[in-house]
Design an enzyme around this catalytic site. Sequence first.
Site, mmCIF file in Angstrom:
data_model
loop_
_atom_site.group_PDB
_atom_site.id
_atom_site.type_symbol
_atom_site.label_atom_id
_atom_site.label_comp_id
_atom_site.label_asym_id
_atom_site.label_seq_id
_atom_site.Cartn_x
_atom_site.Cartn_y
_atom_site.Cartn_z
ATOM 1 C CB SER A 125 50.107 47.376 43.062
ATOM 2 O OG SER A 125 49.158 48.272 43.587
ATOM 3 C CE LYS A 156 49.214 51.327 43.934
ATOM 4 N NZ LYS A 156 48.277 51.785 44.967
#
Length: 234
Positions: A94, A169
């Site tokens: 991430s 994301k």
Amino acid sequence: MKAGFIGLGIMGKPMAKNLLKAGCELYVNDLNKDAVAELVAGGAKEGDYETIGKECDIVLMILPNGAIVQDVLFGENGLTGYLKPGTVVCDMSSVTPTESCTCAEKLAEMQIGFVDSPVSGGEPKAIDGTLAFMAGGNEADFEKLKPYFDAMGASALLIGKSGSGSVTKLTNQVIVNLTIAAVSEAFVLCSKAGADPEKVYQAIRGGLAGSVILDAKVPMMIERNFKPGGKISI
């Protein structure tokens, strides 16, 4: 199937195990030697960056942040000193879209493919192999990675150019984290008002308030299970 896998944390370790279950020949690397030993005991091979670079045409990474990703790839004695032209690197960490685009641009100059493909589903879905992959990059590189995504997840979608996976994301995280916060506040309210949280949950889960997040998080709250699934910084 042969690949390198770098990052055996909360998410990476069960993801790597699912690749082994699918018959992948896997070279693993992590600073946590206990995690490496656990994967080796399950059939993986330990590999330093040189070994992974020379042996693997696919390299998968899931690391704590973008700075670490950059260091693993481009730092002193990093992976790019050993990767072959035509290799595809998949970063499942991430990180910011800018960081993903930087990696893609630098690797393209070396004729190395790059796909940013963070995941959604958390530790439970990493364990049972039902993660969702959201990818950014070119279609040819994505197709090379598809068998690995299928071994670790339930869905994988190419969103668009490099950075698109990380944008997706971020979108996901806004929705998930705000929903978790709202669910938490709502169930504190019902508990303090004297209602049974379990019955409140059963009453509302079939209506408009029902969601995957509600079903995943409320039973944990009722059990007072607040074990973290990751860091807020991520």
